[in-house]
Design a protein around this motif. Structure first.
Motif, PDB file in Angstrom:
ATOM      1  N   LEU A  23       0.804  -1.221   0.000  1.00  0.00           N
ATOM      2  CA  LEU A  23       0.000   0.000   0.000  1.00  0.00           C
ATOM      3  C   LEU A  23       0.836   1.269   0.000  1.00  0.00           C
ATOM      4  N   ASP A  24       2.055   1.208   0.548  1.00  0.00           N
ATOM      5  CA  ASP A  24       2.918   2.391   0.527  1.00  0.00           C
ATOM      6  C   ASP A  24       3.410   2.696  -0.880  1.00  0.00           C
ATOM      7  N   ASN A  25       3.449   1.680  -1.725  1.00  0.00           N
ATOM      8  CA  ASN A  25       3.944   1.853  -3.093  1.00  0.00           C
ATOM      9  C   ASN A  25       2.881   2.415  -4.027  1.00  0.00           C
ATOM     10  N   TRP A  26       1.632   1.959  -3.859  1.00  0.00           N
ATOM     11  CA  TRP A  26       0.591   2.321  -4.821  1.00  0.00           C
ATOM     12  C   TRP A  26      -0.147   3.578  -4.388  1.00  0.00           C
ATOM     13  N   PRO A  27      -0.298   4.543  -5.319  1.00  0.00           N
ATOM     14  CA  PRO A  27      -0.953   5.823  -4.978  1.00  0.00           C
ATOM     15  C   PRO A  27      -2.439   5.652  -4.710  1.00  0.00           C
ATOM     16  N   ARG A  28      -3.063   6.729  -4.250  1.00  0.00           N
ATOM     17  CA  ARG A  28      -4.477   6.702  -3.940  1.00  0.00           C
ATOM     18  C   ARG A  28      -5.306   7.038  -5.175  1.00  0.00           C
ATOM     19  N   CYS A  29      -6.503   6.479  -5.212  1.00  0.00           N
ATOM     20  CA  CYS A  29      -7.440   6.768  -6.296  1.00  0.00           C
ATOM     21  C   CYS A  29      -8.199   8.047  -5.969  1.00  0.00           C
ATOM     22  N   VAL A  30      -8.231   8.969  -6.905  1.00  0.00           N
ATOM     23  CA  VAL A  30      -8.925  10.248  -6.739  1.00  0.00           C
ATOM     24  C   VAL A  30     -10.273  10.231  -7.450  1.00  0.00           C
ATOM     25  N   GLN A  31     -10.318   9.594  -8.609  1.00  0.00           N
ATOM     26  CA  GLN A  31     -11.545   9.524  -9.405  1.00  0.00           C
ATOM     27  C   GLN A  31     -11.598   8.174 -10.116  1.00  0.00           C
ATOM     28  N   ILE A  32     -12.790   7.626 -10.226  1.00  0.00           N
ATOM     29  CA  ILE A  32     -12.990   6.401 -11.002  1.00  0.00           C
ATOM     30  C   ILE A  32     -14.232   6.589 -11.864  1.00  0.00           C
ATOM     31  N   ALA A  33     -14.135   6.108 -13.096  1.00  0.00           N
ATOM     32  CA  ALA A  33     -15.282   6.169 -14.014  1.00  0.00           C
ATOM     33  C   ALA A  33     -15.368   4.838 -14.746  1.00  0.00           C
ATOM     34  N   TRP A  34     -16.584   4.445 -15.115  1.00  0.00           N
ATOM     35  CA  TRP A  34     -16.759   3.195 -15.836  1.00  0.00           C
ATOM     36  C   TRP A  34     -17.953   3.249 -16.779  1.00  0.00           C
ATOM     37  N   GLN A  35     -17.930   2.354 -17.748  1.00  0.00           N
ATOM     38  CA  GLN A  35     -19.053   2.105 -18.643  1.00  0.00           C
ATOM     39  C   GLN A  35     -19.254   0.600 -18.749  1.00  0.00           C
ATOM     40  N   LEU A  36     -20.484   0.163 -18.656  1.00  0.00           N
ATOM     41  CA  LEU A  36     -20.828  -1.247 -18.795  1.00  0.00           C
ATOM     42  C   LEU A  36     -21.592  -1.439 -20.096  1.00  0.00           C
ATOM     43  N   HIS A 100      -7.303   0.888 -21.009  1.00  0.00           N
ATOM     44  CA  HIS A 100      -6.021   1.170 -21.662  1.00  0.00           C
ATOM     45  C   HIS A 100      -4.951   1.167 -20.584  1.00  0.00           C
ATOM     46  N   ASN A 101      -4.008   0.232 -20.676  1.00  0.00           N
ATOM     47  CA  ASN A 101      -3.048  -0.040 -19.613  1.00  0.00           C
ATOM     48  C   ASN A 101      -3.822  -0.429 -18.352  1.00  0.00           C
ATOM     49  N   ILE A 102      -4.729  -1.357 -18.523  1.00  0.00           N
ATOM     50  CA  ILE A 102      -5.692  -1.720 -17.488  1.00  0.00           C
ATOM     51  C   ILE A 102      -5.027  -2.311 -16.247  1.00  0.00           C
ATOM     52  N   GLY A 103      -3.831  -2.895 -16.408  1.00  0.00           N
ATOM     53  CA  GLY A 103      -3.142  -3.463 -15.254  1.00  0.00           C
ATOM     54  C   GLY A 103      -2.893  -2.433 -14.166  1.00  0.00           C
ATOM     55  N   PHE A 104      -2.583  -1.205 -14.570  1.00  0.00           N
ATOM     56  CA  PHE A 104      -2.363  -0.122 -13.610  1.00  0.00           C
ATOM     57  C   PHE A 104      -3.633   0.146 -12.811  1.00  0.00           C
ATOM     58  N   ASP A 105      -4.774   0.256 -13.499  1.00  0.00           N
ATOM     59  CA  ASP A 105      -6.033   0.578 -12.836  1.00  0.00           C
ATOM     60  C   ASP A 105      -6.506  -0.571 -11.946  1.00  0.00           C
ATOM     61  N   VAL A 106      -6.257  -1.810 -12.377  1.00  0.00           N
ATOM     62  CA  VAL A 106      -6.616  -2.967 -11.552  1.00  0.00           C
ATOM     63  C   VAL A 106      -5.823  -2.946 -10.247  1.00  0.00           C
ATOM     64  N   ASN A 107      -4.532  -2.603 -10.315  1.00  0.00           N
ATOM     65  CA  ASN A 107      -3.718  -2.524  -9.106  1.00  0.00           C
ATOM     66  C   ASN A 107      -4.154  -1.368  -8.206  1.00  0.00           C
ATOM     67  N   ILE A 108      -4.482  -0.232  -8.820  1.00  0.00           N
ATOM     68  CA  ILE A 108      -4.946   0.921  -8.035  1.00  0.00           C
ATOM     69  C   ILE A 108      -6.184   0.550  -7.232  1.00  0.00           C
ATOM     70  N   MET A 109      -7.156  -0.069  -7.892  1.00  0.00           N
ATOM     71  CA  MET A 109      -8.386  -0.433  -7.197  1.00  0.00           C
ATOM     72  C   MET A 109      -8.172  -1.619  -6.253  1.00  0.00           C
ATOM     73  N   GLY A 110      -7.241  -2.520  -6.591  1.00  0.00           N
ATOM     74  CA  GLY A 110      -6.917  -3.609  -5.686  1.00  0.00           C
ATOM     75  C   GLY A 110      -6.415  -3.079  -4.354  1.00  0.00           C
ATOM     76  N   ALA A 111      -5.547  -2.061  -4.422  1.00  0.00           N
ATOM     77  CA  ALA A 111      -5.044  -1.441  -3.190  1.00  0.00           C
ATOM     78  C   ALA A 111      -6.163  -0.749  -2.426  1.00  0.00           C
ATOM     79  N   GLU A 112      -7.089  -0.111  -3.150  1.00  0.00           N
ATOM     80  CA  GLU A 112      -8.197   0.573  -2.478  1.00  0.00           C
ATOM     81  C   GLU A 112      -9.158  -0.417  -1.825  1.00  0.00           C
ATOM     82  N   PHE A 113      -9.362  -1.566  -2.459  1.00  0.00           N
ATOM     83  CA  PHE A 113     -10.205  -2.594  -1.836  1.00  0.00           C
ATOM     84  C   PHE A 113      -9.593  -3.049  -0.508  1.00  0.00           C
ATOM     85  N   ILE A 114      -8.262  -3.179  -0.471  1.00  0.00           N
ATOM     86  CA  ILE A 114      -7.592  -3.559   0.779  1.00  0.00           C
ATOM     87  C   ILE A 114      -7.759  -2.464   1.819  1.00  0.00           C
TER      88      ILE A 114
END
Length: 440
Positions: A23-36, A100-114
């Motif tokens: 968690l110290d490595n990964w930054p915080r999420c400020v905004q999230i947007a999605w489309q289904l 686009h570069n979804i791995g980054f966003d998956v990690n960001i939200m993974g850290a936020e879930f924790i």
């Protein structure tokens, strides 16, 4: 179903390969947007949410990217628990996660879930990335490693597919809309193939972001107007320069700061003498190769002053201050990857300080060298006696944290330096620059 999402954050991780549990490595999420979307491109749901900061601030450099300040996030943002709840609901409906570069966003939200003590439903979902080998070859942009094509940014991919850009890049909602459009166009052109989609029947349905676009443009105009009338923030008053000002430059680089400076040591001393500086310092990057030459130049200058002095005349001798801008790493002995180092300016205030500075510079080469000669705080505290430390340039720890991480972390670092160096810790301000023709 296809969930395309994007995040805006407080910055970038120090190590992109680190697990999101760090968690110290990964930054915080400020905004999230999605489309289904369904498999035909029909829009089923879309959302854009700002997260209310809790225990962190949004740094200056991040605000420059996405425009969301701490004040705005506190006013408009929702609690992290609420955002995670809404996001989890839509993740549960999705068969594929796209971006686009979804791995980054998956990690960001993974850290936020924790951080939010919530289950991470993203794990185990099939992922589709529009930043892939297929899109890289399709865009064919030169400049990649080993003579290969470089990976396209979202803007570059959008430009290649549709011959135009898109509004408000780096706002998560607009980035998601652009990514979704690119995704279904890539499917339609069969650049990306998925068994779950019939390319011939795909027709992307875009959300209506008109109101959000109007809001973002209004905020941008407001910021521009505030900057023009000076209300964006308090600025330092202009410094009045007079003929009688006494100035000692304590942060100079010479020809021994390779690829950083070309200043000749002797010319530096001559320029300081021309400005009648009572003292001058050098602080080359990572080394003290110029220390003896610098001392010799100052000593020769002072000898000339003494030789030309009249009996009883008050002598204005120049003081030689020896320093070094040391590269400060988290752990000097680690060499698994290129570490993020801070450039910290140290000055020797006495003979003990000079000896310790020599030791630290040598340790940087003999123990910590990896791309650059590095020390860490552990060895610094063993050899801190007689040293003065400044906040340094924008690469110093405190300024770097203010710009890229946030004021809370920067204050923690500031207090560390103050606790260990006390009155020998100084804040360095760059308030005035000489005209270009006056530079050495």
């Amino acid at each position: 179903m296809f969930l395309i999402f994007d995040t805006e954050t407080t910055g970038l991780p120090r190590n992109f390969d680190a697990p999101f549990s760090d968690l110290d490595n990964w930054p915080r999420c400020v905004q999230i947007a999605w489309q289904l979307h369904d498999s035909y491109g029909k829009l089923l749901h879309h959302r854009s949410l700002i997260i209310r900061p809790d225990g962190f601030t949004i740094p200056f450099k991040a605000v420059e990217v996405h425009g969301i300040t701490t004040e705005r996030a506190l006013q408009e943002g929702l609690p992290l628990s609420q955002v995670l709840s809404e996001f989890s609901d839509v993740v549960g409906k999705a068969d594929f996660i796209c971006g686009h570069n979804i791995g980054f966003d998956v990690n960001i939200m993974g850290a936020e879930f924790i951080r939010g003590n919530a289950p991470d439903l993203l794990q185990g979902k099939e992922v589709v990335d529009t930043k892939s080998d297929a899109t890289t070859n399709f865009c064919a942009i030169p400049g990649g490693k080993g003579g290969k094509f470089k990976w396209p940014t979202l803007t570059e991919l959008h430009q290649k597919l549709f011959s135009d850009g898109f509004d408000e890049a780096h706002n998560a909602a607009f980035d998601v809309a652009a990514t979704s459009r690119c995704f279904f166009e890539l499917i339609k052109r069969k650049i990306i193939s998925l068994p779950a989609i019939d390319a011939s029947r795909t027709d992307y349905e875009a959300p209506d972001l008109t109101d959000l676009l109007v809001q973002e443009r209004a905020l941008r105009e407001q910021k521009k107007s505030s900057a023009q009338d000076g209300s964006a923030g308090a600025e330092l008053p202009p410094m009045e320069i007079t003929q009688d000002v006494v100035f000692t430059h304590l942060h100079n680089h010479t020809q021994f700061s390779v690829l950083q400076s070309t200043t000749d040591v002797s010319d530096l001393v001559k320029k300081a003498a021309a400005y009648k500086s009572p003292a001058i310092a050098i602080s080359d990057h990572g080394n003290m190769y110029g220390a003896f030459m610098f001392w010799k130049a100052v000593d020769n200058h002072n000898k000339k002053i003494k030789q030309n002095a009249k009996p009883g005349e008050s002598l204005q001798l120049m003081k030689c201050i020896i320093g070094c801008e040391l590269y400060l790493a988290t752990e000097r002995l680690k060499r698994e990857r290129q570490d993020h180092v801070h450039a910290q300016v140290f000055l020797a205030k006495n003979k003990t300080g000079y000896h310790n500075l020599c030791k630290l510079s040598s340790i940087g080469f003999t123990e910590g060298f990896y791309y650059v000669p590095r020390i860490d705080k552990e060895v610094l505290l063993q050899h801190k006696e007689g040293l003065i430390v400044t906040t340094g340039s924008l690469q110093g720890e405190v300024p770097d944290l203010i710009l890229n991480v946030g004021e809370a972390r920067a204050e923690e670092a500031f207090r560390w330096w103050l606790d260990h160096f006390g009155e020998d810790f100084y804040v360095e301000l760059n308030r005035h620059r000489l005209p270009e023709e006056e530079h050495v």
